[in-house]
Design a protein around this motif. Structure first.
Motif, PDB file in Angstrom:
ATOM      1  N   ARG A   1       0.835  -1.187   0.000  1.00  0.00           N
ATOM      2  CA  ARG A   1       0.000   0.000   0.000  1.00  0.00           C
ATOM      3  C   ARG A   1       0.877   1.247   0.000  1.00  0.00           C
ATOM      4  O   ARG A   1       1.660   1.457   0.917  1.00  0.00           O
ATOM      5  CB  ARG A   1      -0.894  -0.011   1.223  1.00  0.00           C
ATOM      6  CG  ARG A   1      -2.079   0.899   1.071  1.00  0.00           C
ATOM      7  CD  ARG A   1      -2.796   1.027   2.374  1.00  0.00           C
ATOM      8  NE  ARG A   1      -3.949   0.161   2.529  1.00  0.00           N
ATOM      9  CZ  ARG A   1      -4.276  -0.407   3.681  1.00  0.00           C
ATOM     10  NH1 ARG A   1      -3.516  -0.268   4.736  1.00  0.00           N
ATOM     11  NH2 ARG A   1      -5.369  -1.135   3.770  1.00  0.00           N
ATOM     12  N   ARG A   2       0.723   2.036  -1.028  1.00  0.00           N
ATOM     13  CA  ARG A   2       1.518   3.254  -1.142  1.00  0.00           C
ATOM     14  C   ARG A   2       0.983   4.325  -0.200  1.00  0.00           C
ATOM     15  O   ARG A   2      -0.158   4.256   0.237  1.00  0.00           O
ATOM     16  CB  ARG A   2       1.475   3.771  -2.584  1.00  0.00           C
ATOM     17  CG  ARG A   2       2.207   2.864  -3.556  1.00  0.00           C
ATOM     18  CD  ARG A   2       2.118   3.406  -4.971  1.00  0.00           C
ATOM     19  NE  ARG A   2       0.788   3.258  -5.527  1.00  0.00           N
ATOM     20  CZ  ARG A   2       0.104   4.239  -6.120  1.00  0.00           C
ATOM     21  NH1 ARG A   2       0.615   5.445  -6.209  1.00  0.00           N
ATOM     22  NH2 ARG A   2      -1.093   4.032  -6.616  1.00  0.00           N
ATOM     23  N   GLY A   3       1.812   5.338   0.057  1.00  0.00           N
ATOM     24  CA  GLY A   3       1.362   6.498   0.812  1.00  0.00           C
ATOM     25  C   GLY A   3       1.488   6.308   2.316  1.00  0.00           C
ATOM     26  O   GLY A   3       2.113   5.363   2.802  1.00  0.00           O
ATOM     27  N   TYR A   4       0.871   7.237   3.063  1.00  0.00           N
ATOM     28  CA  TYR A   4       1.000   7.244   4.516  1.00  0.00           C
ATOM     29  C   TYR A   4      -0.162   6.510   5.178  1.00  0.00           C
ATOM     30  O   TYR A   4       0.028   5.675   6.050  1.00  0.00           O
ATOM     31  CB  TYR A   4       1.063   8.691   5.012  1.00  0.00           C
ATOM     32  CG  TYR A   4       1.361   8.800   6.482  1.00  0.00           C
ATOM     33  CD1 TYR A   4       2.682   8.778   6.937  1.00  0.00           C
ATOM     34  CD2 TYR A   4       0.333   8.909   7.413  1.00  0.00           C
ATOM     35  CE1 TYR A   4       2.962   8.857   8.298  1.00  0.00           C
ATOM     36  CE2 TYR A   4       0.614   9.001   8.769  1.00  0.00           C
ATOM     37  CZ  TYR A   4       1.925   8.969   9.212  1.00  0.00           C
ATOM     38  OH  TYR A   4       2.202   9.041  10.550  1.00  0.00           O
ATOM     39  N   ALA A   5      -1.373   6.844   4.761  1.00  0.00           N
ATOM     40  CA  ALA A   5      -2.548   6.194   5.349  1.00  0.00           C
ATOM     41  C   ALA A   5      -3.656   6.111   4.304  1.00  0.00           C
ATOM     42  O   ALA A   5      -3.872   7.053   3.553  1.00  0.00           O
ATOM     43  CB  ALA A   5      -3.034   6.973   6.564  1.00  0.00           C
TER      44      ALA A   5
END
Ligand code: ADP
Ligand code: ZN
Length: 748
Positions: free
Chosen positions: A448-452
């Motif tokens: 899962r890319r990104g922070y949240a």
């Protein structure tokens, strides 16, 4: 003399009435008729031509007079236009003709995927591949004799010395002689240098099968001999090469390539992801002493033109590429390899939706060549074909050398939960500390890319959603944005909740790889951490550089998304932690379990590939799930057996066929009415069932409202004629369209 394929039928004369069919790269139902002017009387099928269309000039290919498609695939006949209304072909381009096999393949893919053949042809004629060949560069040679009275300064002498062996371009000459370009200009003006054309070196050196062959172990030698036999028998065959990660599959299929080169034919290797190509070409170079030709969408236009031609004239002997390489104009194709055949990335989802693995089999059949499908965790499709006797099956059961399979354990997140607000269990962080302490490398995987993945207002419960899609916005903290992974929409992270206007109430929910990196930096302050995610690594070169740093042991902990799962070989990596093993199991996708096993096994396979044994920890809230059990036991045969038993009774693939119809429209009404019309006109046939219409899981995508229908048929029923007939009875509402996806992989 290069080997000519016996299927070649280029030499058919044009029809006697002077009429030819020209396939344009436009979404028409088939080729259009044109007249052949006397000047082009020698034009043949495959020739690339320009023709008038309305007021424009279009590029196309002279097509075959008769189709080679099986009857059930034949598009309905078109009305013949009287000769008096036909226009003549404008010109023939100076390009190698499109081989008969490729024309046949274009027809086949179009018929199978229910796409306009011109749109398939467009993939074979990538426009800039057709532009004029790159021009030869110009260079300098010394005049002979030198003009009398020439003043010979030391820099001038250096220039004349440098060009004595072979002509050099201005830039190369300045560099070699260590002079400024002014010196070169001065010599040219004085008549001491003459300009000449430099013939470029051939772009693709010939790989040498005998350059550096490996020593093969017992099981490896046997499998390699089998593969070589397939290549030399000069016939269509399909082989599934199944072998545990690190067993030497790549090493061995390179022996099949060697056999293909020995036979004087061309080989095509399809990789699911072009990021892999750098490590692959390096390895190929060490084995064969020359680089393969590369083909993918990011290729520069000069290289694209050179490669297209070199494939057509046979000087590019081995091509490694993404799925679009299937449409290159090979003339002497003798082998196709599909590496990581189970990968869903082989399915193209937009434009012509085709599955490159399946189409590779078709291409190989048309070229009377063997195809080898390679995987550690083959798809149920391929295993079912083995079971039915359609594919041969070869297996490698042990890792090469002293390497052993990693030990896989589940980590029950209910028993050993992370601290509040964190995502890594103390068991996992302890194991990472131990591995790094021993001077080994560790890897954390989260797809899962990104922070949240979700941002929520703690005060009012509002969830930040994409304005164009039925999807949450994903926080990318490093870029200070919330973004939609479906349409690319982004906005700055707001300070206040857009709904209740409360400040500092927006909270990230759940982890992405950025958040895990933040946690890892705090937990392992001294570790050298490298993040590998598809959005932080820009292209194959950046990926290669990252891989290089890992190989040089400049990194202790790798944190990555699915890009780290691929076939990398990291000798010092011994620990792999799967942050969320349950992630892929949600949703109603029929292949969710199969895919999770394949992906996680592939990530796990990065551990312990050399001397030191590997260990894999799966963080899971459902450690008893069959997927986790299969990963722990390594018994995929039994797992796939269970999968098969679940799909067989309902005729789900591979025991039946699917075609998805996706209705999309700019208004909800148009989408709804078109979908309902499709439902009302659904085919009523024995062995065929239509599910839906129903709103798609991605009910709105890029502002378009979407509904889906799914047609399911017994395996012995061809779905194409049924779908074609069905579509002919339904007219989409204004602003609506219907896309067909044969053998769908995504159900969103
Ligand atoms: P797979 O494709 O099955 O994951 P690879 O072909 O990448 O396996 O092999 C794993 C590692 O073992 C690679 O570094 C490869 O070079 C090495 N290897 C495999 N077989 C041999 C062999 N016969 N001789 C030398 N090295 C080998
Ligand atoms: Zn969106």
């Amino acid at each position: 003399m290069p080997h000519r394929n016996p299927m070649q039928t280029d030499l058919l004369p044009p029809p006697a009435d002077g009429r030819v069919r020209v396939m344009l790269t436009l979404p028409f139902a088939g080729p259009l008729d044109y007249l052949v002017p006397p000047a082009l009387a020698t034009a043949r099928p495959g020739d690339i031509v320009t023709v008038p269309l309305g007021r424009r000039t279009e590029t196309g290919v002279i097509w075959d007079a008769t189709s080679s498609l099986p009857p059930e695939f034949m598009p309905p006949p078109q009305k013949e236009v009287p000769a008096s209304r036909l226009k003549p072909v404008a010109a023939r381009l100076d390009l190698p003709p499109l081989p008969a096999q490729l024309r046949q393949f274009v027809d086949w893919v179009a018929a199978y995927t229910l796409s306009p053949p011109g749109m398939v042809l467009a993939m074979a004629l990538r426009a800039n591949a057709l532009a004029a060949p790159p021009r030869p560069a110009s260079g300098w040679v010394a005049a002979s004799p030198l003009p009398t009275g020439l003043r010979l300064t030391p820099p001038r002498q250096k220039v004349l010395d440098a060009v004595s062996a072979s002509p050099l371009s201005t830039g190369d000459l300045a560099r070699q002689a260590r002079v400024s370009t002014a010196v070169i200009r001065g010599l040219a003006q004085a008549g001491a240098l003459n300009a000449v054309e430099i013939t470029p070196p051939p772009p693709f050196a010939t790989p040498d099968p005998a350059h550096c062959p490996p020593q093969l172990g017992g099981e490896q030698a046997q499998v390699a001999a089998e593969l070589r036999a397939r290549v030399t028998e000069d016939a269509f065959s399909i082989t599934l090469l199944e072998g545990v990660t690190g067993s030497g599959k790549t090493e061995i299929y390179m022996e099949a390539i060697a056999a293909c080169l020995d036979a004087g034919r061309q080989a095509l290797v399809l990789l699911p992801e072009i990021a892999l190509s750098a490590q692959w070409t390096g390895r190929f170079g060490r084995r064969f002493g020359a680089e393969p030709a590369l083909w993918h969408s990011e290729l520069g236009s000069r290289l694209r033109r050179l490669t297209w031609r070199a494939v057509a004239d046979g000087t590019a002997r081995v091509v490694v590429g993404a799925r679009s390489a299937l449409f290159l104009p090979f003339d002497q194709l003798g082998l196709i390899i599909v590496d990581e055949e189970h990968e869903t990335a082989f399915k193209q989802e937009d434009g012509v939706t085709y599955h490159a693995r399946d189409m590779a089999v078709v291409r190989a059949r048309m070229s009377r060549a063997p195809v080898i499908l390679v995987s550690a965790t083959p798809s149920l499709e391929s295993l079912a074909n083995v079971g039915a006797g359609r594919y041969r099956h070869l297996r490698l059961t042990a890792r090469h050398g002293n390497a052993t399979m990693p030990e896989v354990q589940t980590l029950d997140m209910r028993a050993d939960p992370p601290e509040r607000g964190l995502f890594l269990s103390p068991v996992l962080t302890g194991a990472i500390n131990d591995a790094i302490g021993r001077g080994e490398q560790a890897m954390l995987f989260l797809n899962r890319r990104g922070y949240a993945p979700l941002t929520l207002c703690r005060t009012c419960g509002h969830r930040m959603q994409c304005p164009n899609c039925t999807a949450w916005l994903v926080e990318h903290r490093a870029r200070h944005i919330l973004t939609c992974h479906h349409c690319g929409y982004d906005e700055p992270i707001p300070q206040t909740c857009p709904k209740c206007a409360d400040t500092d109430s927006l909270t990230p929910i759940g982890p992405g790889v950025e958040r895990i990196t933040e946690e890892a930096r705090a937990t392992f302050p001294d570790a050298r951490i490298l993040v590998m995610a598809s959005d932080t690594l820009n292209g194959p070169a950046a990926t290669a550089a990252a891989v290089e740093r890992i190989s040089r042991r400049e990194v202790d902990l790798v944190i990555g998304t699915q890009i780290v799962a691929k076939g990398w070989h990291f000798a010092h990596l011994t620990l792999v932690g799967i942050v969320d093993a349950d992630l892929g199991l949600g949703g109603g996708d029929l292949r969710a379990s199969e895919r999770t096993v394949q992906l996680l096994h592939q990530v796990a396979g990065r551990a312990g590939r050399a001397e030191a044994p590997g260990r894999v920890l799966l963080q899971s809230y459902v450690p008893d799930h069959p997927v986790m059990q299969a990963l722990v036991s390594g018994d995929f045969a039994s797992f796939m057996q269970q999968e098969a038993e679940q799909r067989r009774p309902g005729f789900w693939p591979p025991y039946g066929r699917l075609a998805a119809l996706i209705v999309s429209a700019d208004t909800p009404d148009a989408a709804d009415m078109t979908a309902r019309a499709l439902g009302q006109n659904a085919p009523q046939l024995d062995g065929v069932q239509v599910l839906g219409p129903a709103p798609a899981p991605l009910a709105i995508l890029r502002g378009r409202h979407r509904h889906r229908l799914l047609l399911r048929a017994r395996r012995n029923i061809a779905v194409q004629p049924i779908v074609r007939e069905w579509l002919s009875r339904v007219r989409p509402e204004r602003g609506a369209r219907i896309d067909v996806d044969i053998d769908p992989v995504s159900f969103l």
